[in-house]
Design an enzyme around this catalytic site. Structure first.
Site, PDB file in Angstrom:
ATOM      1  N   LEU A 267      16.927  47.671 -34.567  1.00 18.41           N
ATOM      2  CA  LEU A 267      16.847  49.310 -34.836  1.00 18.41           C
ATOM      3  C   LEU A 267      16.179  49.901 -33.739  1.00 18.41           C
ATOM      4  CD1 LEU A 267      16.628  49.351 -38.695  1.00 18.41           C
ATOM      5  CD2 LEU A 267      18.873  50.154 -37.419  1.00 18.41           C
ATOM      6  N   GLY A 268      16.678  51.092 -33.162  1.00 19.51           N
ATOM      7  CA  GLY A 268      16.114  51.685 -32.108  1.00 19.51           C
ATOM      8  C   GLY A 268      15.663  53.011 -32.611  1.00 19.51           C
ATOM      9  N   ARG A 305      19.543  63.696 -22.827  1.00 19.62           N
ATOM     10  CA  ARG A 305      20.878  63.463 -23.760  1.00 19.62           C
ATOM     11  C   ARG A 305      21.466  64.955 -24.154  1.00 19.62           C
ATOM     12  NH1 ARG A 305      19.812  63.137 -28.761  1.00 19.62           N
ATOM     13  NH2 ARG A 305      21.478  61.705 -29.360  1.00 19.62           N
ATOM     14  N   CYS A 334      18.284  71.639 -10.512  1.00 21.42           N
ATOM     15  CA  CYS A 334      19.580  72.359  -9.730  1.00 21.42           C
ATOM     16  C   CYS A 334      20.565  71.544 -10.237  1.00 21.42           C
ATOM     17  CB  CYS A 334      19.402  72.184  -8.280  1.00 21.42           C
ATOM     18  SG  CYS A 334      18.134  73.094  -7.815  1.00 21.42           S
TER      19      CYS A 334
HETATM   20  C1  LIG Z   1      23.067  45.664 -28.528  1.00 23.47           C
HETATM   21  C2  LIG Z   1      22.047  46.928 -29.098  1.00 23.47           C
HETATM   22  N1  LIG Z   1      21.325  46.588 -30.225  1.00 23.47           N
HETATM   23  C3  LIG Z   1      20.526  47.683 -30.620  1.00 23.47           C
HETATM   24  C4  LIG Z   1      20.724  48.765 -30.271  1.00 23.47           C
HETATM   25  C5  LIG Z   1      19.859  50.022 -30.638  1.00 23.47           C
HETATM   26  O1  LIG Z   1      20.760  50.965 -31.038  1.00 23.47           O
HETATM   27  P1  LIG Z   1      20.118  52.196 -32.155  1.00 23.47           P
HETATM   28  O2  LIG Z   1      19.169  52.818 -31.232  1.00 23.47           O
HETATM   29  O3  LIG Z   1      21.319  53.118 -32.261  1.00 23.47           O
HETATM   30  O4  LIG Z   1      19.503  51.593 -33.322  1.00 23.47           O
HETATM   31  C6  LIG Z   1      21.583  49.150 -29.038  1.00 23.47           C
HETATM   32  C7  LIG Z   1      21.714  50.372 -28.499  1.00 23.47           C
HETATM   33  O5  LIG Z   1      22.296  50.692 -27.698  1.00 23.47           O
HETATM   34  C8  LIG Z   1      22.312  47.921 -28.564  1.00 23.47           C
HETATM   35  O6  LIG Z   1      23.286  48.060 -27.486  1.00 23.47           O
END
Ligand SMILES: Cc1ncc(COP(=O)(O)O)c(C=O)c1O
Length: 385
Positions: A267-268, A305, A334
């Site tokens: 999770l990110g 984003r 720019c």
């Molecule tokens: C292989 C993989 N794992 C995890 C993530 C994390 O995704 P998120 O930030 O949506 O949880 C990504 C995001 O691009 C990814 O490519």
């Protein structure tokens, strides 16, 4: 309702900058640990790509999460922040030799492999170091995610992963290689996913693939389901912490696990998204023919984003309580795409007012560039102020 910020302390800091609320980050991590901890075998890795600010990484590492990396630089950043090598997984469609060597030298837990040519190189480099590389194969599950087209990754035509029909052949190849140990399967269907049905679809696919492998007596120890849980960009105050209970419960209910199997999550955004804001100063209020522009000192170089994905960030004037007016909020770069929002309501805004772009903790600072010879924005955590 606006967010609450230490605005007096902000006055002393050069704008634009990122502010990371570490109290919220710690509460988010606690929720993750509690909810994932209810399910035996669930292990969470933090996707470093979302935010690699060293102080943020350090807080996440202290909460006991592993790290999911997509480059040698991220492996190094994770190790510098204190993540143990045996909790690091490394994915990516194009791993260079030096990056693979670094992963091997550090003794990372697993390489998530995306092709046979890559597997052959890992085997060869592991042989030279006299090591066994543990691998998972990233399988493309052909599961769509209800999210922006640029951040869905699990469809058949994406560049990522190995096609399902090639899965068994690749595992067979791996079993012949001296310096490779097959651990399991890896998936990732996309990002900013709020519909649990998408994760259910992934679980159903994994169940099918597991049955198929089991019929051939192939043992899968690890299943890595990637990341992708979204955050509420509209309501950063009302929903500061994503619904991790629903998320982990969905996997616990739908994934048919075998004895002793581990499920890894990467999770990110859901970990760091809501704790970050980009703080910028209003430079000018410009009256157009039909609109008024709030020109701020942050641009698409600091937060790409909106320009890249037409992403929405809630924007607040944190210096003003005057009645609201309508503004286009734009940066100084720019490029005509350097627009954060069009026709939004802000408390009446004056030169010098501080503006917060909320929910910017993920894919914000880390994606900043120096285009137009600008300085990179700095990131400050609560304890810095
Ligand atoms: C292989 C993989 N794992 C995890 C993530 C994390 O995704 P998120 O930030 O949506 O949880 C990504 C995001 O691009 C990814 O490519």
């Amino acid at each position: 309702m606006k967010g609450t910020f230490p605005i007096d302390k902000f006055q002393e800091i050069q704008t634009p900058f990122y502010y990371y609320d570490t109290d919220l980050l710690r509460r988010t991590l606690k929720t993750i640990n509690e909810e994932a901890g209810k399910h035996p075998g669930f292990e969470v890795h933090y996707a470093v790509k979302a935010n690699a600010n060293p102080k943020v990484l350090n807080v996440i590492c202290q909460a006991g999460l592993g790290a999911d990396c997509v480059s040698g630089g991220e492996i190094q950043a994770a190790i510098n922040a204190g993540f143990p090598a045996n909790k690091i997984v490394y994915a990516g469609v194009g791993k260079s030799d030096w990056e693979i060597n670094l992963g091997l030298e550090k003794g990372i837990f697993c390489f998530n492999v995306e092709s046979i040519p890559e597997l052959e190189v890992i085997n060869e480099l592991a042989g030279k170091q006299n090591k066994i590389a543990q691998v998972c194969f990233r399988i493309n599950p052909d599961v769509g995610a209800h999210t922006h087209a640029n951040i869905t990754t699990g469809l058949a035509e994406n560049k990522f992963g190995i096609a399902m029909r090639d899965m068994e052949g690749v595992i067979e190849e791996a079993s012949k290689m001296k310096n490779i140990k097959f651990l399991g399967l890896h998936f990732h269907i996309g990002s900013q996913i709020l519909d649990m049905g998408d994760f259910e679809a992934l679980c159903n696919r994994i169940n099918e693939l597991q049955n198929q492998l089991e019929a051939h007596h192939i043992v899968v120890k690890n299943i890595n389901v990637g990341g992708g849980l979204g955050i509420d960009y509209n309501h950063p105050n009302r929903v500061p912490i994503p619904d991790f209970k629903d998320y982990f419960d969905t996997y616990a209910k739908k994934l048919k696990l075998r004895d002793g199997q581990k499920v890894h999550f990467e999770l990110g955004r859901a970990v760091v998204g809501q704790m970050g804001s980009l703080i910028t100063k209003t430079l000018y209020i410009k009256q157009g023919t039909a609109k008024q522009f709030a020109i701020v000192d942050a641009g698409m170089t600091d937060l790409i984003r909106p320009a890249l994905y037409q992403a929405f960030h809630k924007i607040e004037n944190i210096s003003s309580d005057e009645s609201v007016e309508t503004y286009d909020v734009v940066g100084p770069i720019c490029e005509s795409s350097d627009v954060f929002a069009k026709a939004i309501d802000l408390n009446k805004t004056h030169r010098g007012d501080l503006i917060a772009l909320r929910s910017a903790g993920a894919y914000g600072e880390i994606m900043a560039s120096q285009y137009n010879c600008r300085q990179l924005p700095k990131g400050y955590i609560t304890e810095d102020l």
